[in-house]
Every structure is written in structure tokens, then in C-alpha cells.
Design a protein around this motif. Sequence first.
Motif, PDB file in Angstrom:
ATOM      1  N   ILE A 198      22.536  29.176 -18.259  1.00 14.87           N
ATOM      2  CA  ILE A 198      22.293  29.885 -19.524  1.00 14.87           C
ATOM      3  C   ILE A 198      23.314  29.394 -20.537  1.00 14.87           C
ATOM      4  CG2 ILE A 198      22.275  32.132 -20.698  1.00 14.87           C
ATOM      5  CD1 ILE A 198      21.185  33.369 -18.283  1.00 14.87           C
ATOM      6  N   GLU A 199      24.546  29.284 -20.083  1.00 17.16           N
ATOM      7  CA  GLU A 199      25.623  28.816 -20.949  1.00 17.16           C
ATOM      8  C   GLU A 199      25.298  27.418 -21.477  1.00 17.16           C
ATOM      9  OE1 GLU A 199      28.540  29.597 -23.110  1.00 17.16           O
ATOM     10  OE2 GLU A 199      27.862  31.132 -21.692  1.00 17.16           O
ATOM     11  N   ALA A 200      24.856  26.544 -20.560  1.00 13.27           N
ATOM     12  CA  ALA A 200      24.574  25.159 -20.942  1.00 13.27           C
ATOM     13  C   ALA A 200      23.431  25.085 -21.937  1.00 13.27           C
ATOM     14  CB  ALA A 200      24.228  24.345 -19.703  1.00 13.27           C
ATOM     15  N   PHE A 201      22.446  25.960 -21.763  1.00  6.51           N
ATOM     16  CA  PHE A 201      21.268  25.844 -22.606  1.00  6.51           C
ATOM     17  C   PHE A 201      21.306  26.724 -23.833  1.00  6.51           C
ATOM     18  CE2 PHE A 201      19.943  23.412 -19.130  1.00  6.51           C
ATOM     19  CZ  PHE A 201      19.125  22.464 -19.705  1.00  6.51           C
ATOM     20  N   LYS A 202      22.444  27.380 -24.033  1.00  7.05           N
ATOM     21  CA  LYS A 202      22.561  28.234 -25.215  1.00  7.05           C
ATOM     22  C   LYS A 202      22.286  27.432 -26.486  1.00  7.05           C
ATOM     23  CE  LYS A 202      25.076  32.408 -24.501  1.00  7.05           C
ATOM     24  NZ  LYS A 202      26.325  33.028 -24.191  1.00  7.05           N
ATOM     25  N   SER A 203      22.803  26.208 -26.539  1.00 10.06           N
ATOM     26  CA  SER A 203      22.628  25.455 -27.777  1.00 10.06           C
ATOM     27  C   SER A 203      21.170  25.025 -27.957  1.00 10.06           C
ATOM     28  CB  SER A 203      23.570  24.260 -27.837  1.00 10.06           C
ATOM     29  OG  SER A 203      23.184  23.303 -26.905  1.00 10.06           O
ATOM     30  N   ALA A 220      16.028  30.018 -31.149  1.00  5.16           N
ATOM     31  CA  ALA A 220      15.516  31.392 -31.104  1.00  5.16           C
ATOM     32  C   ALA A 220      16.375  32.308 -31.981  1.00  5.16           C
ATOM     33  CB  ALA A 220      15.501  31.910 -29.674  1.00  5.16           C
ATOM     34  N   VAL A 221      17.644  31.980 -32.091  1.00  6.18           N
ATOM     35  CA  VAL A 221      18.544  32.800 -32.911  1.00  6.18           C
ATOM     36  C   VAL A 221      18.239  32.608 -34.396  1.00  6.18           C
ATOM     37  CG1 VAL A 221      20.962  33.238 -33.482  1.00  6.18           C
ATOM     38  CG2 VAL A 221      20.332  32.682 -31.138  1.00  6.18           C
ATOM     39  N   TYR A 222      17.924  31.367 -34.768  1.00  7.39           N
ATOM     40  CA  TYR A 222      17.691  31.087 -36.186  1.00  7.39           C
ATOM     41  C   TYR A 222      16.238  31.234 -36.614  1.00  7.39           C
ATOM     42  CZ  TYR A 222      22.415  29.314 -36.036  1.00  7.39           C
ATOM     43  OH  TYR A 222      23.767  29.219 -35.881  1.00  7.39           O
ATOM     44  N   ALA A 223      15.321  31.361 -35.632  1.00  9.42           N
ATOM     45  CA  ALA A 223      13.898  31.383 -35.969  1.00  9.42           C
ATOM     46  C   ALA A 223      13.560  32.607 -36.820  1.00  9.42           C
ATOM     47  CB  ALA A 223      13.073  31.394 -34.698  1.00  9.42           C
ATOM     48  N   GLY A 273      21.919  36.709 -28.509  1.00 11.33           N
ATOM     49  CA  GLY A 273      22.137  37.300 -29.830  1.00 11.33           C
ATOM     50  C   GLY A 273      20.979  37.045 -30.779  1.00 11.33           C
ATOM     51  N   ALA A 274      19.772  36.842 -30.227  1.00 17.95           N
ATOM     52  CA  ALA A 274      18.597  36.623 -31.076  1.00 17.95           C
ATOM     53  C   ALA A 274      18.056  37.973 -31.544  1.00 17.95           C
ATOM     54  CB  ALA A 274      17.526  35.870 -30.309  1.00 17.95           C
ATOM     55  N   THR A 275      17.939  38.142 -32.850  1.00 13.84           N
ATOM     56  CA  THR A 275      17.534  39.454 -33.362  1.00 13.84           C
ATOM     57  C   THR A 275      16.245  39.400 -34.186  1.00 13.84           C
ATOM     58  OG1 THR A 275      18.982  39.048 -35.236  1.00 13.84           O
ATOM     59  CG2 THR A 275      19.883  40.419 -33.475  1.00 13.84           C
TER      60      THR A 275
END
Length: 411
Positions: free
Chosen positions: A260-265, A270-273, A301-303
Motif C-alpha cells: 500500500i505504501e509503495a503504491f500510494k503514489s 484517487a486523491v486528486y480526482a 486520504g481520498a475525499t
Amino acid sequence: MNENYEKAIILEPLLDGENHAEKIEEIESLLLATSCEHFLTVTQKIREINPSTFFGTGKLDELKEVIEQNEVNLVVFDGELSPSQVNNISDRLDVKVITRTTLILDIFAQHALSPEGKILVELAQLKYLYPRLQGKGIKLSRLGGGIGTRGPGETKLETDRRHIKTRIKYLERNIKEIEKRRKMQQNRRERNGVKTVCLVGYTNTGKSTLLNLLCNSDVLAKDQLFATLDPTARKTVFNGHPLIIMDTVGFVKNLPPDLIEAFKSTLECAVYADLILNVCDISANFEMQIETTKMTLADLGATSEIITVANKCDKIKDFEDIPKNFTLISAKNNLGIEELKNVICEKLFQDVIKGSITLDYSKKYNLTKIKSVCQSIELSYNDDGTTIKYLVEEKNYQKLMEYFNEIKSGE
Ligand SMILES: Nc1nc2c(ncn2[C@@H]2O[C@H](COP(=O)(O)OP(=O)(O)OP(=O)(O)O)[C@@H](O)[C@H]2O)c(=O)[nH]1
Ligand SMILES: [Mg+2]
């Protein structure tokens, strides 16, 4: 025979409160996604965990016989084990033992295509391996080749502890650069005002198939877990509105934290969408899929607003229990797609105004300035002058009108 050929047994601990059938189906599908022949799945109810070998010794002796009789050379444990447990089981069975995490990392390594994806996977693999190679950690001789030692593409993982440290540092520096580049791309998109939709969801639910249908593209879609690893963006136009749709890596329950950590970037889209589509397979255990995805999104932190898309509706007959707020589709059979597009447009473009203006050729204007407030523009040249068709968000409409008035009055 393939060098990586392995004949595997899955060792499935049955713990209370788990859906065993579902877990077994998933680990078998994971194994199928590797170059490995699956021989047998052995289950064992666990009342008390043996701290040294997890399973009781009686069970392991039983297993050893099956392994010897069938020339099995790999045991996949469906869960997490401490490094010394891996060693103890391995010693007792005289065969290589890997965990679910190693298996997932191996699939990711085989599927990573882009240079970025490869770096992320290798880093996650080395971070997982490093602490396991020290002290009572995994014996290198036992690791041999094949699953657990394969890096991205054709590479073999570094297994020397000193070298791993240096390699991790090198990969981390590379990732910093990648993140910087992604940020820049993101900023450019935001400046251009193009809305973005991010497809997320459990693995194998049909995200890539849906992306291909919505964008007329040909991204790899396959009946295999983790077919997609790299985030892929495609442009499209819905009802005259330009749009970018992004496909992402699929989730599984209990995705290893390192991954999960590796693929956060890569999941950052999804965070900016502006809108997230949580795609689930309505013919499978969709509640679990949706929940797993939601939890991962929250962790990232996707809202942004989430629409739940229930795919593969061609595979079900009973529609009664499906929540009303789900958008039902079949990406493979092109069912429900117009409705889905309408839902997306409603969410994203309800405050967008469509219009056009014709400006006399004698008038001077700055196109960049117009573009900066509009969502999109289209130019055509005719006898009366230049016609600009525009889409503008309500909040920028006044600004655009003021600018047009300035141009018309020749200021
Ligand atoms: N029956 C049916 N199968 C579908 C549908 N949509 C996709 N599939 C199939 O489901 C499988 C997985 O599709 P993908 O689009 O690769 O799924 P994904 O979510 O991108 O998977 P990963 O990238 O592995 O996470 C493929 O075999 C598709 O043909 C559908 O509406 N109905
Ligand atoms: Mg995919």
C-alpha cells in the motif's frame, strides 16, 4: 522445463470468524496468476497457534508425506508468518515456504511494466525481504530461485543484505523524482481545468474493461488478479465535456502494508480526482470488495465523491438485494453505459455553462486568457469572424463575460 517451474501446495489455516471459502478461492486465484502449478490446498482448523511452527507438528508430518509423494517444491502459507516460523516449517517439511505477501509481491513483479512500476515493486520486495534475511531469517539456500526471488521483469532480486541496503536507498531516490514528475503532471491538469475520474476497486472487477469502453482504448484487460499495475490515463469526451479517466491497480483484502505504501503514489490520482468510481463485481462478494476499497481510499486520504459501479450485471439474475444507489452496468456487454455517463456528467458538469461567441477578425484577444477560465474551447473560422464554443464553470462565467465585453468594446 521453465526455470521457475514450481509445484505448490497451499496451506490454509482456518481461523474463527473468517469466510474460508472466499479466502481459499482468492489464494488459489493468486497462485494461478504466477507460473506455478497448483497441486493441492490443505486446510487446518487452528485452535491454538504453535509459536514455533504455527501448525501442530502432527499436521506438518502429514503434510511432509504428501509433499514427498508428489514432488511438491513450494508451500504457500495463506497469511503472515514470522521469519523464524517460515524457517521452522521449511526445515520440518524440507521445502521452500512463502507467505501470501511474498506471492502477491511476486505477481506484482511479473506484471510491472513501466519503469516506475518496476521501481515501486522492487522496493516493496526488498523492504519485505530485508528484515527476513537477518538473524534467524530465511535461509538463502532454501530461497533458491523462483517465486520470492524474482524481481521485476527478468531480474533476480538482490539477496545480499549489504547490497539490499544500498539498492533500497537508490530506489528511494528514484521514487522521489517520480513523485515530483507526477505532481507536475497533476498541476498541469488542474491548470487546464480538465476534470478527472478515477476508477478504483477490487482486482478483476472490470476496471480496465470499463476504461476501454468509456475511452475507446485498448488497455490490457484480463481474467487475472492484478492485470493492471501502472496507473493509466485516457482522454475522452462525454456530452461535449472533455474528461480524463484513470485506471488503477486493483485491491485485495489485507494488501500487505509495504505494498500500500509503495503504491500510494500511483493511487494518488484517487486523491486528486474530481470523482471516484468504485467498481465492484456484483456477481461476487461485492460488499467485501466495496468495503476493502473504501478502507484503502480512506487510508490514502481520498475525499472526493464516490459512485459505486456494479459491474458484471450480466452474470446475475436476482436484482432485488442490490442497493438502489448502485449504478448497474456490464462493461463487457456494453449495458448501462449511457446511464453511467449521465451520472458522471450530472456529478461533474451540472454547474457548467455551454455557450458560443463570434468575434470579428479585427478584434484582438488573448486565447490563453480565455482558456484559463474555460473548461474547454473549440474554435472555428467563418465569414463573420472567429467563433469560440466554450464550456465554462458557473463560478468563472462572470469573469469570461467581462473579458468578452472588453474584447468587443475594443479595449
Ligand atoms: N461477465 C462479465 N465479465 C466481465 C465484465 N467486465 C469485465 N469482465 C471480465 O472480467 C475480467 C477482468 O477484467 P479487467 O477489466 O481486467 O478487470 P480489472 O478490474 O482491470 O482487473 P485488475 O487490473 O486485475 O485489477 C476480464 O476477463 C473481463 O473480460 C462484465 O461486464 N461481465
Ligand atoms: Mg485492470
